[in-house]
Scaffold this motif. Structure first.
Motif, PDB file in Angstrom:
ATOM      1  N   UNK A 267       0.828  -1.208   0.000  1.00  0.00           N
ATOM      2  CA  UNK A 267       0.000   0.000   0.000  1.00  0.00           C
ATOM      3  C   UNK A 267       0.872   1.273   0.000  1.00  0.00           C
ATOM      4  N   UNK A 268       2.111   1.160   0.465  1.00  0.00           N
ATOM      5  CA  UNK A 268       3.020   2.321   0.460  1.00  0.00           C
ATOM      6  C   UNK A 268       3.213   2.827  -0.971  1.00  0.00           C
TER       7      UNK A 268
ATOM      8  N   UNK B 122      -0.108   4.096  -2.553  1.00  0.00           N
ATOM      9  CA  UNK B 122      -0.503   5.449  -2.128  1.00  0.00           C
ATOM     10  C   UNK B 122       0.444   6.534  -2.641  1.00  0.00           C
TER      11      UNK B 122
ATOM     12  N   UNK C 291      -7.473   6.607  -1.053  1.00  0.00           N
ATOM     13  CA  UNK C 291      -7.628   5.437  -0.183  1.00  0.00           C
ATOM     14  C   UNK C 291      -8.992   4.775  -0.406  1.00  0.00           C
TER      15      UNK C 291
ATOM     16  N   UNK D 276      -9.757   5.959   5.349  1.00  0.00           N
ATOM     17  CA  UNK D 276      -9.386   7.334   4.990  1.00  0.00           C
ATOM     18  C   UNK D 276      -8.376   7.906   5.980  1.00  0.00           C
ATOM     19  N   UNK D 277      -8.535   7.573   7.262  1.00  0.00           N
ATOM     20  CA  UNK D 277      -7.652   8.118   8.289  1.00  0.00           C
ATOM     21  C   UNK D 277      -6.779   7.033   8.928  1.00  0.00           C
ATOM     22  N   UNK D 278      -6.649   5.918   8.260  1.00  0.00           N
ATOM     23  CA  UNK D 278      -5.866   4.804   8.808  1.00  0.00           C
ATOM     24  C   UNK D 278      -4.383   5.077   8.572  1.00  0.00           C
ATOM     25  N   UNK D 279      -3.587   4.927   9.643  1.00  0.00           N
ATOM     26  CA  UNK D 279      -2.140   5.044   9.498  1.00  0.00           C
ATOM     27  C   UNK D 279      -1.655   3.689   9.015  1.00  0.00           C
ATOM     28  N   UNK D 280      -1.158   3.639   7.804  1.00  0.00           N
ATOM     29  CA  UNK D 280      -0.921   2.325   7.199  1.00  0.00           C
ATOM     30  C   UNK D 280       0.306   1.601   7.746  1.00  0.00           C
ATOM     31  N   UNK D 281       1.090   2.265   8.588  1.00  0.00           N
ATOM     32  CA  UNK D 281       2.239   1.561   9.168  1.00  0.00           C
ATOM     33  C   UNK D 281       1.939   1.009  10.559  1.00  0.00           C
ATOM     34  N   UNK D 282       0.717   1.217  11.035  1.00  0.00           N
ATOM     35  CA  UNK D 282       0.326   0.727  12.361  1.00  0.00           C
ATOM     36  C   UNK D 282      -0.553  -0.497  12.194  1.00  0.00           C
TER      37      UNK D 282
END
Lengths: 310, 286
Positions: A136-137, A140, A146, A303-309
């Protein structure tokens, strides 16, 4: 399209259909049969055709489909279930008096098993795997929102499951035709209804995969699947509750749950009753509308998800 | 637009399940990157380099502070057409081959079919993967994976390129090729931001650097200026005899200066390695 954003138009389209539905179901402005068909057409456009007109969603969906079609394990499960449903009439001898019903139910259960396994395992990891493998990195870093990623994943998974469940249904129906000659139309309708049920499962699993890990999500979706088949029982238990608050909470819970009973026609099969096409059309609308709402929630979460967490 | 990246008071705090601050990954970072610069993020592991790049890409969101990339917020998808990102590992789809991968990303970037085809040929040629274009990425070696990752960046022909540890895990030859590509991007007027903890790499390619430590910016400036040792002069000459060097020493002391050292300049180990490999390959082809 870029200025307003896909998700806004999607939300507006689904909301308009919801408002129209509310208006027409509570007034006699148009006939039920007319609105039943129009609603289904509108929902097919809003939930399937409109997203596919977006080239980014289309590209993601095609890639998801390629991924699924290249999974060897999928073919192993598919061949196993295909053999099972095509040879299911052999088991008919167990219940010689009611062979049609028994074979029909067994075959439909086989397709349900395949759809559940495939749908749950494939879609439950849809978004989480993107984050876990960090693909996803890169995704995006491209001009794709998203919300479009969530929708692309859903459409791709939905097409995959529809394709395989259609093939299974075809094998099942043809094997019944060969063995028994003309078959009860309820079986054909049931196959179609099962495909609708899979669409709802894929939508729920895609949505929850934006926040839950793969294992938790698989467990969660299976629980939802089981509860969704028990809505009548839950309603019955709720009606016997004395505490009003608890009763209301149970009613809300049942309303939020997907009503999978709408896609189950086992009673009609065993009783030999006829199913009107309008019932199937209404089930189609329910499946698409439920999926659309689930996906809107999924898009909002991601939409507000931190994709590294994780 | 003079500044491609503008960051003011940027702070990123990771929180635990109960929303209590756990790690301060970036702490009040201020920096600017001008158009056409090669900017290097330096720092030990866990210093916040990758976090800063993630924030610039909109993968994560700042706790406070401002980021402007190409004049817009990082979550604005419209700017992504002009940004190329190469992560520290190849985060691409293993089930696709190189052709399919580049075609997919080209479509996402809105590159028309004819141009996409032309660009795919060109970038596969640049990264040297034409021979493996039909092989699935899951079968690629680490070096090949880095090359295809670089290819998807070049495919976009972006104005701003973000590279996270671009040469980590690569052999010196591929590493040199990647550095050449970065210098090529600079000559085309592109802006490059790279994060690395390989100091020689940054020194070779970067115009400007920022050193991060525990999320804080501890040094920033032009590479030449930062590395210049003021008060000392270096002379490099060829064809001198020992008596010439003695005379130079006398001149230095008569001018009030202090002679520090003389000797033969040394080639870098990287340079020697690449030269040896190239000589071997050339002799093989002849």
């Amino acid at each position: 399209m870029r200025k307003i954003g896909f998700s806004v138009i999607y939300f507006v389209l689904v909301s308009v259909i919801f408002i129209l539905n509310y208006t027409f179901e509570h007034t006699a402005m148009v006939s039920y049969s007319f609105w039943n068909i129009t609603r289904a057409v509108l929902l097919i456009f809003a939930v399937i055709v409109f997203p596919l007109l977006n080239r980014r969603i289309y590209s993601i969906a095609v890639t998801v489909l390629k991924e699924e079609l290249r999974k060897k394990t999928l073919y192993v499960i598919f061949i196993f279930v295909a053999l099972l449903v095509s040879l299911i009439h052999v088991f008919g001898k167990i219940a010689p008096a009611n062979q049609h019903v028994f074979v029909g139910e067994m075959g439909l259960s086989g397709i349900t098993l395949f759809g559940l396994l495939f749908g749950v395992f494939m879609s439950s990891t849809a978004m989480y795997k993107e984050m876990e493998k960090k693909t996803v990195y890169v995704l995006l870093s491209y001009p794709v929102s998203r919300q479009e990623i969530v929708m692309g994943k859903f459409i791709g998974n939905m097409i995959s499951i529809l394709l395989f469940s259609f093939l299974l249904s075809l094998i099942f129906v043809v094997s019944l035709l060969v063995r028994f000659g003309p078959i009860n139309s309820v079986i054909v309708y049931s196959c179609f209804a099962l495909m609708l049920e899979f669409v709802v499962i894929v939508a729920i699993a895609t949505t929850t995969s934006t926040m839950l890990s793969s294992t938790s999500n698989i467990v969660f979706v299976i629980i939802i699947f089981l509860l969704g088949h028990m809505t009548e029982k839950i309603t019955h238990i709720a009606s016997r509750l004395e505490a009003q608050r608890l009763k209301e909470a149970a009613e809300v819970f049942v309303r939020v749950l997907p009503d999978f009973k709408r896609f189950e026609f086992k009673d009609a099969l065993s009783l030999g009753t006829v199913i009107e096409p309008s019932v199937i059309i209404a089930s189609l609308s329910y499946a698409l509308f439920y999926s659309a709402v689930a996906l809107i929630i999924g898009m909002l979460i991601f939409r507000r998800r931190e994709v590294d967490r994780l | 637009m003079d500044h491609v990246i503008e960051i003011k008071g940027l702070r990123k705090v990771y929180r635990d399940f109960w929303y209590r601050p756990k790690v301060i990954a970036i702490d009040r970072l201020d920096m600017e990157v001008k158009k056409g610069e090669i900017f290097g993020f330096l720092g030990p592991n866990g210093s916040g380099k990758t976090t800063a790049l993630k924030l610039m890409l909109g993968l994560i969101f700042p706790t406070s502070g401002k980021i402007r990339i190409l004049g817009k917020v990082p979550t604005d998808v419209r700017i992504k057409e002009q940004i190329g990102y190469m992560p520290e590992e190849s985060y691409l789809y293993g089930f696709l081959n190189a052709d399919e991968t580049l075609d997919f990303y080209g479509k996402l970037n809105g590159i028309p079919r004819a141009r996409r085809k032309e660009r795919i040929e060109k970038v596969l040629d640049i990264v040297g993967l034409k021979h493996a274009r039909k092989r699935r990425l899951s079968d690629y070696s680490k070096g090949m994976s880095r090359r295809i990752s670089l290819a998807q960046v070049l495919l976009k022909d972006p104005d701003l390129v973000l590279l996270d540890e671009p040469t980590i895990g690569l052999d010196p030859v591929v590493s040199r090729e990647v550095k050449d590509v970065i210098l090529g991007l600079k000559s085309e007027g592109k802006t490059v931001v790279l994060s690395s903890h390989l100091l020689s790499e940054v020194q070779t390619v970067c115009d400007k650097i920022a050193i991060l430590c525990e999320g804080k910016l501890i040094k920033e400036g032009n590479v030449d200026e930062l590395l210049t040792v003021n008060g000392e002069t270096e002379i490099v000459a060829s064809g001198l005899k020992q008596e010439d060097i003695s005379r130079i020493k006398d001149v230095i002391s008569s001018s009030g200066g202090k002679f520090i050292s003389s000797g033969h300049p040394k080639e870098t180990l990287e340079g020697l390695f690449i030269k040896s490999i190239k000589e071997k390959q050339e002799s093989k082809s002849n």
